[in-house]
Motif scaffolding. Structure first.
Motif, mmCIF file in Angstrom:
data_model
loop_
_atom_site.group_PDB
_atom_site.id
_atom_site.type_symbol
_atom_site.label_atom_id
_atom_site.label_comp_id
_atom_site.label_asym_id
_atom_site.label_seq_id
_atom_site.Cartn_x
_atom_site.Cartn_y
_atom_site.Cartn_z
ATOM 1 N N SER A 124 0.817 -1.213 0.000
ATOM 2 C CA SER A 124 0.000 0.000 0.000
ATOM 3 C C SER A 124 0.855 1.270 0.000
ATOM 4 C CB SER A 124 -0.936 0.014 1.223
ATOM 5 O OG SER A 124 -1.827 1.112 1.154
ATOM 6 N N ILE A 125 1.654 1.425 -1.057
ATOM 7 C CA ILE A 125 2.546 2.577 -1.172
ATOM 8 C C ILE A 125 1.926 3.606 -2.111
ATOM 9 C CG2 ILE A 125 4.816 3.348 -1.987
ATOM 10 C CD1 ILE A 125 5.866 0.587 -1.188
ATOM 11 N N GLN A 126 1.911 4.853 -1.676
ATOM 12 C CA GLN A 126 1.391 5.934 -2.499
ATOM 13 C C GLN A 126 2.556 6.638 -3.193
ATOM 14 O OE1 GLN A 126 -1.994 6.341 -2.750
ATOM 15 N NE2 GLN A 126 -1.971 4.507 -1.476
ATOM 16 N N LEU A 127 2.510 6.671 -4.518
ATOM 17 C CA LEU A 127 3.510 7.372 -5.307
ATOM 18 C C LEU A 127 2.929 8.728 -5.697
ATOM 19 C CD1 LEU A 127 6.342 6.999 -6.641
ATOM 20 C CD2 LEU A 127 5.129 6.306 -8.713
ATOM 21 N N ILE A 128 3.536 9.789 -5.222
ATOM 22 C CA ILE A 128 2.980 11.137 -5.382
ATOM 23 C C ILE A 128 3.833 11.948 -6.350
ATOM 24 C CG2 ILE A 128 2.276 13.232 -4.184
ATOM 25 C CD1 ILE A 128 0.754 10.729 -3.300
ATOM 26 N N SER A 129 3.207 12.511 -7.365
ATOM 27 C CA SER A 129 3.906 13.417 -8.275
ATOM 28 C C SER A 129 3.130 14.728 -8.340
ATOM 29 C CB SER A 129 4.038 12.792 -9.668
ATOM 30 O OG SER A 129 2.762 12.457 -10.196
ATOM 31 N N GLY A 130 3.785 15.769 -8.828
ATOM 32 C CA GLY A 130 3.125 17.070 -8.899
ATOM 33 C C GLY A 130 4.095 18.117 -9.395
ATOM 34 N N ASN A 131 3.722 19.371 -9.253
ATOM 35 C CA ASN A 131 4.568 20.461 -9.735
ATOM 36 C C ASN A 131 5.593 20.856 -8.677
ATOM 37 O OD1 ASN A 131 2.519 21.410 -8.093
ATOM 38 N ND2 ASN A 131 2.379 23.401 -9.130
ATOM 39 N N PHE A 132 6.465 19.877 -8.348
ATOM 40 C CA PHE A 132 7.475 20.090 -7.323
ATOM 41 C C PHE A 132 8.751 20.714 -7.880
ATOM 42 C CE2 PHE A 132 5.309 16.165 -5.551
ATOM 43 C CZ PHE A 132 4.567 16.861 -4.605
ATOM 44 N N VAL A 133 8.921 20.687 -9.208
ATOM 45 C CA VAL A 133 10.147 21.191 -9.829
ATOM 46 C C VAL A 133 9.821 22.479 -10.581
ATOM 47 C CG1 VAL A 133 12.051 20.711 -11.402
ATOM 48 C CG2 VAL A 133 11.041 18.849 -10.061
ATOM 49 N N ILE A 134 10.401 23.577 -10.158
ATOM 50 C CA ILE A 134 10.199 24.865 -10.820
ATOM 51 C C ILE A 134 11.390 25.112 -11.745
ATOM 52 C CG2 ILE A 134 9.758 27.319 -10.500
ATOM 53 C CD1 ILE A 134 7.634 25.368 -9.346
ATOM 54 N N ALA A 135 11.088 25.433 -13.010
ATOM 55 C CA ALA A 135 12.124 25.520 -14.035
ATOM 56 C C ALA A 135 12.259 26.926 -14.584
ATOM 57 C CB ALA A 135 11.801 24.543 -15.171
ATOM 58 N N LYS A 136 13.338 27.137 -15.282
ATOM 59 C CA LYS A 136 13.574 28.376 -16.020
ATOM 60 C C LYS A 136 14.173 28.003 -17.374
ATOM 61 C CE LYS A 136 18.163 29.047 -13.987
ATOM 62 N NZ LYS A 136 19.031 29.943 -13.178
ATOM 63 N N PRO A 137 14.022 28.827 -18.400
ATOM 64 C CA PRO A 137 14.569 28.492 -19.718
ATOM 65 C C PRO A 137 16.089 28.601 -19.742
ATOM 66 C CG PRO A 137 13.603 30.679 -19.742
ATOM 67 C CD PRO A 137 13.259 30.088 -18.405
ATOM 68 N N VAL A 138 16.705 27.727 -20.519
ATOM 69 C CA VAL A 138 18.141 27.849 -20.750
ATOM 70 C C VAL A 138 18.435 29.123 -21.525
ATOM 71 C CG1 VAL A 138 20.133 26.831 -21.928
ATOM 72 C CG2 VAL A 138 18.561 25.363 -20.637
ATOM 73 N N GLY A 139 17.554 29.444 -22.482
ATOM 74 C CA GLY A 139 17.723 30.656 -23.278
ATOM 75 C C GLY A 139 18.607 30.413 -24.485
ATOM 76 N N VAL A 140 19.314 31.438 -24.895
ATOM 77 C CA VAL A 140 20.201 31.362 -26.059
ATOM 78 C C VAL A 140 21.642 31.316 -25.571
ATOM 79 C CG1 VAL A 140 20.958 32.503 -28.175
ATOM 80 C CG2 VAL A 140 18.558 32.644 -27.465
ATOM 81 N N ARG A 141 22.367 30.246 -25.958
ATOM 82 C CA ARG A 141 23.760 30.095 -25.563
ATOM 83 C C ARG A 141 24.586 29.703 -26.777
ATOM 84 N NH1 ARG A 141 23.529 26.964 -19.668
ATOM 85 N NH2 ARG A 141 22.227 28.528 -18.608
ATOM 86 N N ASN A 142 25.699 30.381 -26.953
ATOM 87 C CA ASN A 142 26.589 30.111 -28.081
ATOM 88 C C ASN A 142 25.844 30.103 -29.412
ATOM 89 O OD1 ASN A 142 28.832 29.757 -26.319
ATOM 90 N ND2 ASN A 142 28.178 27.648 -25.925
ATOM 91 N N GLY A 143 24.845 30.967 -29.485
ATOM 92 C CA GLY A 143 24.098 31.096 -30.729
ATOM 93 C C GLY A 143 22.952 30.121 -30.880
ATOM 94 N N PHE A 144 22.753 29.198 -29.927
ATOM 95 C CA PHE A 144 21.677 28.210 -30.018
ATOM 96 C C PHE A 144 20.536 28.613 -29.093
ATOM 97 C CE2 PHE A 144 25.460 25.794 -31.213
ATOM 98 C CZ PHE A 144 25.030 25.179 -32.373
ATOM 99 N N ASP A 145 19.345 28.676 -29.640
ATOM 100 C CA ASP A 145 18.147 28.930 -28.840
ATOM 101 C C ASP A 145 17.603 27.596 -28.355
ATOM 102 O OD1 ASP A 145 15.819 29.691 -27.667
ATOM 103 O OD2 ASP A 145 14.978 30.713 -29.427
ATOM 104 N N TYR A 146 17.676 27.375 -27.059
ATOM 105 C CA TYR A 146 17.259 26.084 -26.504
ATOM 106 C C TYR A 146 15.737 25.973 -26.377
ATOM 107 C CZ TYR A 146 22.052 24.703 -25.404
ATOM 108 O OH TYR A 146 23.379 24.313 -25.488
#
Length: 438
Positions: A124-146
């Motif tokens: 009886s194990i509950q596996l919980i997922s959700g919006n626990f990870v807050i991210a930001k864009p890598v952006g543009v690096r070395n001319g590459f838009d990620y």
């Protein structure tokens, strides 16, 4: 009792200290995407369920790289990588979400198993997922838009801890959301190391096929400092796919407050349990701590020393010592401790009037005699002797004369011993005398 049953009983008894030590601890475990597609996954889920049952707080992070690649290929979208990160445009993001969502559901299903006669019956194990990870864009690096490729901005620590305190297992995926509501494709190894650091986890464990760190001779490295790991990464010594990302994550965690980071090859059945519940484990550990410690003995080490020297006393290698004698002389001893176990010891008895010292009770556990530990002990004792103003060391031995000669000792007569030691010489034992100048 059959030999198999005896082995099981012995293993369970020896695992007891680790069961007690791990209870209530927080472990972040990363499962590589390649592992999630292989046949070993159900068995590994059983092992993770066992950890939860034993009171370990688990945060799982799953990879998805091969599954994303398959979906992109099926959609006719070509993958582009820069610095080990996939450049994710809007079309690719759909495939990323589909792959990650399918893997989440797969893991939820596996953690819900509870058939009679299965390892997870009544778990009886509950596996919980959700919006626990807050991210930001890598952006543009070395001319590459990620584009929709991102980095971890922060981990929502408090909600995760509430779930762990409730006995639930928390699942983090390589997807993160931004404060503006956008989704970003993340590096799973970065999610794992960031979560371990933010949660102040006791361990980060990274698992997958071929997650194995070898030296130049192909022998597995069992322990690395972050500095050693960093040199391996800088010298580009790693050949297996993904191993650079995994070792980087372990090194990052170990350098930022996580006591131990473990790299485990899931081709080794039961690797997780062996790594956590046996003294020597089976993987590679990255740690700032010294797994083996050479130090002066303390009163609480008496039991370990007695256990170490008992077989050598029984075969006549060492003179018998009682517990009372050891307790009275414990300040004379130095030991090597490996994860709580005394694996080597030696003692120094000074004769200050003669400016000599006796090296005695040199013992190394039979399972650890190939690592120059005897020489390490001798070096430590020699430094102690010099600090006390002693000019020579002598040793009495019956069976290990050659080893002492290899360490610079030379044969001598009983008459060279200090007078107080000559009077105690056991002529029946007929030990040989060896002396080394300091």
């Amino acid at each position: 009792m059959s030999e198999r049953t005896f082995d099981q009983v012995s293993w369970f008894r020896n695992s007891s200290p680790y069961i007690n030590a791990h209870r209530g601890r927080t472990f972040v475990v990363m499962l590589a995407g390649e592992l999630l597609a292989g046949p070993a996954l159900p068995t590994l889920i059983h092992d993770l369920a066992l950890l939860n049952t034993l009171g370990i707080k688990l945060v799982l992070v799953h990879g998805a790289r091969p599954q994303i690649s398959e979906r992109l290929a099926a959609a006719g979208i070509e993958s582009t990588f820069e610095q080990h990160s996939r450049i994710t445009d809007a079309a690719a993001l759909d495939s990323v979400m589909a792959a990650v969502g399918a893997l989440r559901l797969k893991l939820e299903g596996l953690f819900s198993m509870g058939l009679a006669n299965s390892p997870m019956h009544n778990a009886s194990i509950q596996l919980i997922s959700g919006n626990f990870v807050i991210a930001k864009p890598v952006g543009v690096r070395n001319g590459f838009d990620y584009q929709h490729t991102g980095e971890v901005r922060r981990i929502e620590v408090d909600p995760i801890r509430r779930q762990l305190e409730a006995g639930n297992v928390v699942l983090l995926s390589p997807l993160g959301c931004s404060p503006t509501g956008e989704l970003f494709n993340l590096n799973a190894e970065e999610v794992a190391s960031s979560a371990a650091i933010a949660l102040r986890a006791d361990k980060l464990i990274i698992m997958g096929p071929q997650v194995r760190i070898n030296d130049s001779d192909g022998q597995q490295l069992r322990e690395l400092s972050p500095q050693q790991a960093g040199r391996m990464l800088a010298d580009d010594q790693l050949q297996a796919p993904g191993l650079e990302r995994q070792l980087t994550a372990a090194c990052h965690a170990a350098s930022n407050g996580v006591a131990r980071a473990h790299l485990l090859d899931t081709g080794d059945d039961g690797a997780l349990l062996r790594e956590l519940f046996t003294r020597d484990g089976c993987g590679t550990m990255v740690t700032r701590e010294n797994y083996e410690t050479l130090r002066g003995a303390r009163i609480e080490d008496v039991g370990g020393i007695l256990e170490l020297i008992e077989p050598l006393e029984a075969d006549g290698t060492l003179v018998r010592r009682s517990r009372e004698l050891l307790e009275n002389e414990i300040q004379r001893f130095v030991i090597i401790e490996r994860d709580g176990m005394v694996i080597a010891c030696a003692a120094l008895y000074p004769f200050p009037d003669d400016k000599v010292g006796e090296l005695a009770c040199v013992a190394v556990h039979s399972g650890y005699r190939k690592g120059e530990r005897g020489a390490q002990l001798l070096g430590y004792v020699e430094r102690r002797a010099r600090e006390q103003g002693l000019q020579k060391l002598f040793v009495l031995t019956t069976l290990t004369a050659h080893w002492f000669q290899q360490q610079g000792f030379e044969a001598a007569g009983v008459e060279t011993l200090p007078g107080a030691r000559q009077s105690l010489y056991n002529w029946q034992r007929n030990s040989k005398v060896f002396v080394k100048p300091l």
